[in-house]
Design an enzyme around this catalytic site. Structure first.
Site, PDB file in Angstrom:
ATOM      1  N   PRO A   1       0.837  -1.204   0.000  1.00  0.00           N
ATOM      2  CA  PRO A   1       0.000   0.000   0.000  1.00  0.00           C
ATOM      3  C   PRO A   1       0.871   1.253   0.000  1.00  0.00           C
ATOM      4  CG  PRO A   1      -0.741  -1.561   1.654  1.00  0.00           C
ATOM      5  CD  PRO A   1       0.562  -2.060   1.145  1.00  0.00           C
ATOM      6  N   GLU A   2       0.720   2.048  -1.021  1.00  0.00           N
ATOM      7  CA  GLU A   2       1.394   3.335  -1.095  1.00  0.00           C
ATOM      8  C   GLU A   2       0.310   4.399  -1.050  1.00  0.00           C
ATOM      9  OE1 GLU A   2       4.250   3.420  -4.350  1.00  0.00           O
ATOM     10  OE2 GLU A   2       4.488   1.248  -4.235  1.00  0.00           O
TER      11      GLU A   2
ATOM     12  N   HIS B   1      -4.839 -13.586  11.270  1.00  0.00           N
ATOM     13  CA  HIS B   1      -3.936 -12.424  11.358  1.00  0.00           C
ATOM     14  C   HIS B   1      -4.672 -11.136  11.707  1.00  0.00           C
ATOM     15  CE1 HIS B   1      -0.986 -15.110   9.661  1.00  0.00           C
ATOM     16  NE2 HIS B   1      -1.787 -15.322   8.623  1.00  0.00           N
TER      17      HIS B   1
ATOM     18  N   ARG C   1       1.850 -10.218   7.437  1.00  0.00           N
ATOM     19  CA  ARG C   1       3.307 -10.099   7.496  1.00  0.00           C
ATOM     20  C   ARG C   1       3.790  -9.222   8.636  1.00  0.00           C
ATOM     21  NH1 ARG C   1       5.739 -10.147   1.688  1.00  0.00           N
ATOM     22  NH2 ARG C   1       4.118 -11.715   1.643  1.00  0.00           N
TER      23      ARG C   1
END
Length: 277
Positions: free
Chosen positions: A2-3, A95, A115
């Site tokens: 994600p930018e 998660h 992650r």
DNA sequence: ACAGGATCCTGGGGGC
DNA sequence: TGCCCCCAGGATCCTG
């Protein structure tokens, strides 16, 4: 991954659904996060209303309302982070590290991150203010002037790719949009920053803005894991000119796209359209 | 001082 | 088919 465009997409989805809601409970899972959750943050958050959902670079800032003010809930999606609204009682996805109950009792805010490169934390007012200034984090791309960019490029021997990834220069550009912006500007990612002529600096600044705006219109890029809402995904990955297109023909000149490694990141460019002087 | 590299983490993909 | 290794990356810390 994600930018800026992906974060902006998430913020636009969350904003109308979160602003004005009150946090009524906080549950954080047992997994150790990059910034460990501090139990005392719960008291800072519970009973508070969410005033504004904003983006600063790649950071999601959820400002809290009175009685205190100036503090916030801060989220970074890292590579695989997701901030979603789920129906209360809906199955908890793997998660899921944090759940925030809301006063409407129907939906709750969940933070997922397989992650665990992402980050979620309470941010006191002074740190919140520092994030807003350009002291630690550079200006938003739209606020960046050609003069400012030129000054920053002139004082470094780093290559353009490294400079674009530096959040202190400008906020929000990551690996994908750095490559795409450099193609748009027809500048080689390995060009030494201080060698750019003034008109090339202007071309670069415009290219960054243009690429980011285009990506926002397409709701960002979805590679593997980026989703906003339930399962809506971005469409900009279909528009990539160079990123992930190694050996495929350049969309402009048909020359095979080259791949290399710069600033520790995979880097893609067209050797024909983006020559080294 | 500055630039580049290592580090964290795990799902997925490639190769054998 | 199955297993193993390696890769992806943002921010931060470390090293030369």
């Amino acid at each position: 991954m994600p930018e800026l465009p992906e974060v902006e997409t998430v913020v636009r989805m969350l904003r109308p659904r979160l602003e004005g809601r009150m946090l009524t409970g906080v549950h954080v899972g047992p997994r150790r996060l990059r910034v460990p959750w501090q139990r005392r943050w719960n008291a800072r958050l519970i009973g508070r209303r969410l005033a504004h959902v904003q983006r600063r670079g790649k950071w999601i800032v959820i400002d809290l309302a009175l009685p205190e003010s100036g503090d916030a809930l801060l989220v970074h999606l890292g590579m695989t982070g997701r901030l979603i609204l789920a129906e209360v009682g809906a199955p908890t996805a793997p998660h899921t590290h944090a759940v925030f109950h809301l006063d409407d009792g129907k939906q709750e805010l969940r933070f997922l991150d397989p992650r665990r490169f992402g980050l979620i934390r309470y941010l006191a007012a002074p740190e919140r203010a520092r994030l807003q200034s350009t002291a630690a984090l550079g200006p938003e791309p739209w606020q960046l002037t050609t003069a400012n960019l030129a000054a920053q490029l002139a004082r470094t021997r780093r290559c353009l790719k490294a400079v674009l990834l530096d959040q202190r220069v400008l906020a929000g550009v990551g690996n994908i949009y750095a490559d795409e912006a450099l193609f748009e500007a027809r500048l080689h990612p390995g060009r030494i920053a201080r060698t750019l002529a003034r008109q090339e600096v202007e071309r670069l600044r415009c290219a960054v803005v243009r690429v980011l705006e285009r990506a926002i219109r397409k709701h960002g890029s979805t590679i593997l894991t980026f989703y906003y809402g339930d399962d809506e995904h971005g469409e900009y990955q279909n528009e990539f000119r160079v990123y992930g297109r190694q050996d495929q023909p350049c969309r402009r000149c048909r020359t095979p796209i080259a791949a290399t490694r710069l600033a520790g990141r995979s880097t893609h460019y067209c050797p024909q359209c983006q020559p080294l002087p």
